[in-house]
Design a protein around this motif. Structure first.
Motif, PDB file in Angstrom:
ATOM      1  N   ALA A 258      10.458  -2.500   1.798  1.00  0.00           N
ATOM      2  CA  ALA A 258      11.628  -3.266   1.355  1.00  0.00           C
ATOM      3  C   ALA A 258      12.904  -2.590   1.828  1.00  0.00           C
ATOM      4  N   TYR A 259      13.979  -3.398   1.923  1.00  0.00           N
ATOM      5  CA  TYR A 259      15.308  -2.851   2.149  1.00  0.00           C
ATOM      6  C   TYR A 259      15.945  -2.532   0.798  1.00  0.00           C
ATOM      7  N   ARG A 260      16.910  -1.648   0.784  1.00  0.00           N
ATOM      8  CA  ARG A 260      17.598  -1.317  -0.454  1.00  0.00           C
ATOM      9  C   ARG A 260      18.695  -2.351  -0.754  1.00  0.00           C
ATOM     10  N   GLU A 261      19.180  -2.353  -1.973  1.00  0.00           N
ATOM     11  CA  GLU A 261      20.248  -3.265  -2.373  1.00  0.00           C
ATOM     12  C   GLU A 261      21.537  -2.964  -1.617  1.00  0.00           C
ATOM     13  N   HIS A 262      22.325  -4.005  -1.383  1.00  0.00           N
ATOM     14  CA  HIS A 262      23.618  -3.857  -0.751  1.00  0.00           C
ATOM     15  C   HIS A 262      24.697  -4.377  -1.700  1.00  0.00           C
ATOM     16  N   THR A 263      25.734  -3.589  -1.894  1.00  0.00           N
ATOM     17  CA  THR A 263      26.866  -4.020  -2.708  1.00  0.00           C
ATOM     18  C   THR A 263      28.024  -4.380  -1.794  1.00  0.00           C
ATOM     19  N   ILE A 264      28.530  -5.594  -1.963  1.00  0.00           N
ATOM     20  CA  ILE A 264      29.624  -6.101  -1.133  1.00  0.00           C
ATOM     21  C   ILE A 264      30.840  -6.323  -2.012  1.00  0.00           C
ATOM     22  N   GLN A 265      31.955  -5.713  -1.647  1.00  0.00           N
ATOM     23  CA  GLN A 265      33.189  -5.895  -2.425  1.00  0.00           C
ATOM     24  C   GLN A 265      33.860  -7.200  -2.032  1.00  0.00           C
ATOM     25  N   GLN A 266      34.275  -7.956  -3.036  1.00  0.00           N
ATOM     26  CA  GLN A 266      34.984  -9.212  -2.808  1.00  0.00           C
ATOM     27  C   GLN A 266      36.416  -9.071  -3.318  1.00  0.00           C
ATOM     28  N   SER A 267      37.373  -9.301  -2.442  1.00  0.00           N
ATOM     29  CA  SER A 267      38.787  -9.260  -2.816  1.00  0.00           C
ATOM     30  C   SER A 267      39.371 -10.659  -2.676  1.00  0.00           C
ATOM     31  N   PHE A 268      39.908 -11.172  -3.771  1.00  0.00           N
ATOM     32  CA  PHE A 268      40.492 -12.502  -3.786  1.00  0.00           C
ATOM     33  C   PHE A 268      42.010 -12.388  -3.907  1.00  0.00           C
ATOM     34  N   GLN A 269      42.734 -13.125  -3.090  1.00  0.00           N
ATOM     35  CA  GLN A 269      44.177 -13.227  -3.232  1.00  0.00           C
ATOM     36  C   GLN A 269      44.521 -14.692  -3.476  1.00  0.00           C
ATOM     37  N   ILE A 270      45.100 -14.945  -4.631  1.00  0.00           N
ATOM     38  CA  ILE A 270      45.395 -16.312  -5.053  1.00  0.00           C
ATOM     39  C   ILE A 270      46.900 -16.522  -5.043  1.00  0.00           C
ATOM     40  N   THR A 271      47.354 -17.501  -4.282  1.00  0.00           N
ATOM     41  CA  THR A 271      48.770 -17.853  -4.215  1.00  0.00           C
ATOM     42  C   THR A 271      49.003 -19.147  -4.990  1.00  0.00           C
ATOM     43  N   LEU A 272      50.063 -19.177  -5.811  1.00  0.00           N
ATOM     44  CA  LEU A 272      50.369 -20.343  -6.637  1.00  0.00           C
ATOM     45  C   LEU A 272      51.746 -20.881  -6.272  1.00  0.00           C
ATOM     46  N   THR A 273      51.812 -22.181  -5.995  1.00  0.00           N
ATOM     47  CA  THR A 273      53.072 -22.851  -5.675  1.00  0.00           C
ATOM     48  C   THR A 273      53.260 -24.048  -6.597  1.00  0.00           C
ATOM     49  N   LEU A 274      54.473 -24.210  -7.135  1.00  0.00           N
ATOM     50  CA  LEU A 274      54.801 -25.353  -7.987  1.00  0.00           C
ATOM     51  C   LEU A 274      55.721 -26.290  -7.233  1.00  0.00           C
ATOM     52  N   THR A 275      55.444 -27.576  -7.324  1.00  0.00           N
ATOM     53  CA  THR A 275      56.312 -28.596  -6.722  1.00  0.00           C
ATOM     54  C   THR A 275      56.608 -29.677  -7.742  1.00  0.00           C
ATOM     55  N   GLY A 276      57.686 -30.424  -7.500  1.00  0.00           N
ATOM     56  CA  GLY A 276      58.053 -31.527  -8.383  1.00  0.00           C
ATOM     57  C   GLY A 276      58.706 -31.079  -9.671  1.00  0.00           C
ATOM     58  N   ILE A 277      59.404 -29.931  -9.666  1.00  0.00           N
ATOM     59  CA  ILE A 277      60.095 -29.459 -10.863  1.00  0.00           C
ATOM     60  C   ILE A 277      61.325 -30.327 -11.101  1.00  0.00           C
ATOM     61  N   THR A 278      61.438 -30.897 -12.295  1.00  0.00           N
ATOM     62  CA  THR A 278      62.575 -31.767 -12.618  1.00  0.00           C
ATOM     63  C   THR A 278      63.212 -31.336 -13.923  1.00  0.00           C
ATOM     64  N   LEU A 279      63.842 -30.161 -13.897  1.00  0.00           N
ATOM     65  CA  LEU A 279      64.585 -29.684 -15.055  1.00  0.00           C
ATOM     66  C   LEU A 279      66.073 -29.888 -14.785  1.00  0.00           C
ATOM     67  N   SER A 280      66.786 -30.415 -15.780  1.00  0.00           N
ATOM     68  CA  SER A 280      68.202 -30.745 -15.585  1.00  0.00           C
ATOM     69  C   SER A 280      69.055 -29.522 -15.302  1.00  0.00           C
ATOM     70  N   VAL A 281      68.596 -28.346 -15.700  1.00  0.00           N
ATOM     71  CA  VAL A 281      69.400 -27.143 -15.537  1.00  0.00           C
ATOM     72  C   VAL A 281      69.041 -26.353 -14.286  1.00  0.00           C
ATOM     73  N   LEU A 282      68.094 -26.863 -13.504  1.00  0.00           N
ATOM     74  CA  LEU A 282      67.671 -26.167 -12.293  1.00  0.00           C
ATOM     75  C   LEU A 282      67.929 -27.035 -11.070  1.00  0.00           C
ATOM     76  N   THR A 283      68.310 -26.402  -9.978  1.00  0.00           N
ATOM     77  CA  THR A 283      68.497 -27.135  -8.725  1.00  0.00           C
ATOM     78  C   THR A 283      67.274 -27.058  -7.831  1.00  0.00           C
ATOM     79  N   GLN A 284      66.305 -26.248  -8.199  1.00  0.00           N
ATOM     80  CA  GLN A 284      65.142 -25.992  -7.348  1.00  0.00           C
ATOM     81  C   GLN A 284      63.948 -26.807  -7.820  1.00  0.00           C
TER      82      GLN A 284
END
Length: 304
Positions: A258-284
């Protein structure tokens, strides 16, 4: 499961204003965020005390969920790298009191929040997840492109189904690559095993890519005379020489199963973007909410 995103750094700049005035400074959330509790994304600032928060109908587990690649059973792909959530609740609040993450992370929020303004908007939240995997064997992934064609997935020295950059045992001899990189002689005096990796039998093939490290015609993977545990490195007949797989005088041949176990590191990078903001006090109306980094690991055993 209840999960909360919390930002680690502050990058939101507002101009101080009276209630009802337009905030002219654009929101800048190009920073990282973390998780705890319920899935609420938030950020806090002081002087004045303000917060942004977002309630999202998902979980961190969903955002980083993977599935087995149908063409390569030892590889995985993200189930959904770009999920979009509409009608998501976004809030901008101001406070008369100083607040902490307990406002969002506690099961029961503090009683006296001192909220002076609470502006809400329905937004679209778009996540983008990037998965990077590595075997952490001491060799940078870009150096494991053996044929030099720029495609890491087609470099599999031992043919076990794991490309070298994900394979903790590149030559499939059940001795981990990380332990075969040693440059004991350091002939080039740079103390860098990657420039002069150990080659015990002097055949021009470094140990981490050599299936017979000592050149005794017995495959390293089969030199388990003392213990049959998929690890030739702990089989030693002569303590002054070292493991049998590096001693060409010892030729015990115990076929591996048999082969031995292999451990693989997983790195996740999650980017979050908001659209459609409609607050009266914000211009963005578009906001880069920042990134979340998460690291876990998975374990696989190649078929022998």
């Amino acid at each position: 499961m209840r999960i909360i995103f919390s930002f680690l750094a502050l990058a939101l700049l507002f101009t101080n204003c009276d209630d009802g005035d337009i905030i002219t400074t654009a929101l800048d959330f190009d920073e990282t965020f973390d998780t705890c509790g319920e899935l609420v994304c938030f950020k806090i600032k002081t002087e004045p005390t303000e917060s942004l928060s977002l309630l999202v109908d998902t979980t961190l587990e969903d955002l980083i969920e993977t599935e087995v690649d149908l063409d390569h059973p030892l590889l995985v792909n993200l189930v959904d790298f770009n999920p979009v959530f509409t009608n998501t609740q976004f809030n901008y609040r101001t406070y008369s009191n100083t607040i902490t993450s307990d406002v969002f992370c506690s099961v029961i929020p503090p009683a006296n929040l001192g909220v002076t303004n609470d502006y809400a908007s329905s937004v679209t939240a778009t996540f983008e997840t990037v998965l990077t995997e590595d075997d952490n064997d001491g060799i940078p992934a870009e150096l494991e492109d053996i044929d030099g064609d720029g495609d890491l997935d087609n470099d599999d020295t031992d043919g076990d189904g794991l490309p070298n950059y994900l394979d903790a045992d590149d030559d499939g001899d059940n001795v981990l690559t990380a332990s075969e990189l040693a440059d004991f002689s350091d002939m080039d005096t740079d103390n860098d095993p990657l420039t002069n990796p150990e080659d015990t039998d002097g055949d021009g093939i470094p140990n981490y890519l050599d299936t017979d490290d000592d050149g005794d015609t017995i495959l390293t993977i089969n030199e388990e005379g003392q213990t049959q545990d998929q690890n030739p490195a702990n089989d030693i007949d002569n303590n002054t020489v070292g493991p049998d797989y590096l001693n060409n005088v010892v030729t015990n041949n115990v076929p591996a199963t048999a082969y031995r176990e292999h451990t693989i590191q997983q790195s996740f990078q999650i980017t979050l973007t908001l659209t459609g903001i409609t607050l009266s006090v914000l211009t963005q109306d578009v906001l880069d909410f920042g990134t979340l980094s998460s690291t876990i690991s998975r374990v696989v055993t190649p078929e022998f």
